[in-house]
Each structure stands twice: as structure tokens, then as C-alpha cells.
Scaffold this motif. Sequence first.
Motif, PDB file in Angstrom:
ATOM      1  N   ASP A   1       0.864  -1.013   0.271  1.00  0.00           N
ATOM      2  CA  ASP A   1      -0.058   0.179  -0.322  1.00  0.00           C
ATOM      3  C   ASP A   1       0.985   1.863   0.163  1.00  0.00           C
ATOM      4  O   ASP A   1       1.883   1.339   0.771  1.00  0.00           O
ATOM      5  CB  ASP A   1      -1.041  -0.377   1.704  1.00  0.00           C
ATOM      6  N   THR A   2       0.408   2.627  -0.550  1.00  0.00           N
ATOM      7  CA  THR A   2       1.119   3.899  -0.456  1.00  0.00           C
ATOM      8  C   THR A   2       0.333   4.798  -0.623  1.00  0.00           C
ATOM      9  O   THR A   2      -1.181   5.098  -1.355  1.00  0.00           O
ATOM     10  CB  THR A   2       2.423   3.937  -1.588  1.00  0.00           C
TER      11      THR A   2
ATOM     12  N   LYS B   1       6.046  13.436  -5.591  1.00  0.00           N
ATOM     13  CA  LYS B   1       6.494  13.044  -4.488  1.00  0.00           C
ATOM     14  C   LYS B   1       7.023  11.967  -5.309  1.00  0.00           C
ATOM     15  O   LYS B   1       8.133  11.117  -5.463  1.00  0.00           O
ATOM     16  CB  LYS B   1       5.481  11.943  -3.641  1.00  0.00           C
ATOM     17  N   LEU B   2       7.306  12.387  -6.832  1.00  0.00           N
ATOM     18  CA  LEU B   2       7.778  10.584  -8.362  1.00  0.00           C
ATOM     19  C   LEU B   2       8.726  11.478  -8.577  1.00  0.00           C
ATOM     20  O   LEU B   2       9.521  10.977  -9.777  1.00  0.00           O
ATOM     21  CB  LEU B   2       6.522   9.896  -8.786  1.00  0.00           C
TER      22      LEU B   2
ATOM     23  N   PRO C   1       5.962   6.640   1.188  1.00  0.00           N
ATOM     24  CA  PRO C   1       6.062   5.818   2.100  1.00  0.00           C
ATOM     25  C   PRO C   1       5.237   4.445   1.224  1.00  0.00           C
ATOM     26  O   PRO C   1       4.298   4.711   0.446  1.00  0.00           O
ATOM     27  CB  PRO C   1       4.777   6.808   2.938  1.00  0.00           C
ATOM     28  N   LEU C   2       5.433   3.516   1.554  1.00  0.00           N
ATOM     29  CA  LEU C   2       5.393   2.276   1.234  1.00  0.00           C
ATOM     30  C   LEU C   2       5.532   1.408   2.450  1.00  0.00           C
ATOM     31  O   LEU C   2       6.141   1.419   3.062  1.00  0.00           O
ATOM     32  CB  LEU C   2       6.378   1.270   0.056  1.00  0.00           C
ATOM     33  N   THR C   3       4.467   0.803   2.284  1.00  0.00           N
ATOM     34  CA  THR C   3       3.752  -0.477   3.611  1.00  0.00           C
ATOM     35  C   THR C   3       3.930  -1.842   2.708  1.00  0.00           C
ATOM     36  O   THR C   3       2.792  -2.231   1.844  1.00  0.00           O
ATOM     37  CB  THR C   3       2.542  -0.221   4.424  1.00  0.00           C
TER      38      THR C   3
ATOM     39  N   GLN D   1       6.689  -0.835   7.099  1.00  0.00           N
ATOM     40  CA  GLN D   1       6.490   0.941   6.528  1.00  0.00           C
ATOM     41  C   GLN D   1       8.247   0.890   6.054  1.00  0.00           C
ATOM     42  O   GLN D   1       9.041   1.556   7.096  1.00  0.00           O
ATOM     43  CB  GLN D   1       5.516   2.459   6.989  1.00  0.00           C
ATOM     44  N   VAL D   2       8.143   1.631   4.786  1.00  0.00           N
ATOM     45  CA  VAL D   2       9.841   1.926   3.893  1.00  0.00           C
ATOM     46  C   VAL D   2       9.601   3.225   3.965  1.00  0.00           C
ATOM     47  O   VAL D   2       8.146   3.675   3.327  1.00  0.00           O
ATOM     48  CB  VAL D   2      10.099   0.918   3.449  1.00  0.00           C
TER      49      VAL D   2
END
Length: 160
Positions: free
Chosen positions: A66-67, A120-121, A128-130, A140-141
Motif C-alpha cells: 500500500d502507498t 512525490k515521484l 511511504p510504502l507499506t 513501512q519503508v
Amino acid sequence: MLKSSLLLAALLLPVFSAANADDYKAGDLLVSDPWSQELPPNAPTVAAYFVIHNQGDSADRLVSVDTPVAAEAQLHEHVMQGDLMKMQKVDTVAIPAKGDLTFAPMAYHVMLLDLKDRSKLRDGQHFPLTLNFEKAGPVQVEVSVQKAPPMATHEHMHAQ
């Protein structure tokens, strides 16, 4: 005084080194070096990559991602079909016990679809990416966005 200062510095060095590393822990799993390439103009999707190290004695599975920067995040892999390399969605990805799994271009990756926050890209940004694991649970990273893929100089940046 100098001796105690040097001792304190030596003790704190591993803490500062670990804090600066792009490593995230969930149970027996360690997720390293999350990154994404800068989003090209008008691109409808972008991919995220990382390395998962399983330090435990039992396998685990990455079951979803997820993000907030995308409406949907999917697990994908590249496979050869005849003479063509094809990308396809997968439901889960097995993480072998005492093994590593590299998410990289032309391999497993996270595909981000229906992008919400394109700001954000861009190069130098983070998002964040979960990662949701079957046994280890969620972690979460922070994904680092870069103009070019990082050099594969870490000893753990090898194929499974």
C-alpha cells in the motif's frame, strides 16, 4: 576524559550507521534499499524496488503493498513467454527461509497504478510504502526516488 569520549563514540557508531542505512525490520525480515526511478512526464505508472532478507528459519510471504501516492499498488514479476519478456501481476511473493529476494527492474517489483501525488515521484523525493507480510506483519519503508537506478554495489544486491 579523552578515553571515555572515544569509547562513547565507538559505542554510538553502530547506532548512527544503522540509523543512516535504508534498512527496515519486520520480525525476521529486513527490507533494504527501497527505491524508485523518477516518474517520466505523463507516465501512468511507476515501479518500486527493494531487497528482502529473511534471517529466520521459516519462509514468509509478501501478501500486499500500500502507498498513499497511488490508488493501487500491485506485486508484479517479469517472465519469459516464448521469445518475449512479459510483466504479470502475482498475488503473493514467497520469501525463502535464510534467503534474500531482490525486487528489481526485469524481476519482481511493486507497480504503482492510478498515481495520486506525482510531486512525490521526482528525483530526491521520498514516499511511504507499506509491505504486508503473512507472518512478519506490516512494515513501512521510505522509498527514495532517483533519476537513475542505484549502482548494485551492496553485497546483498544479488538475484535470488
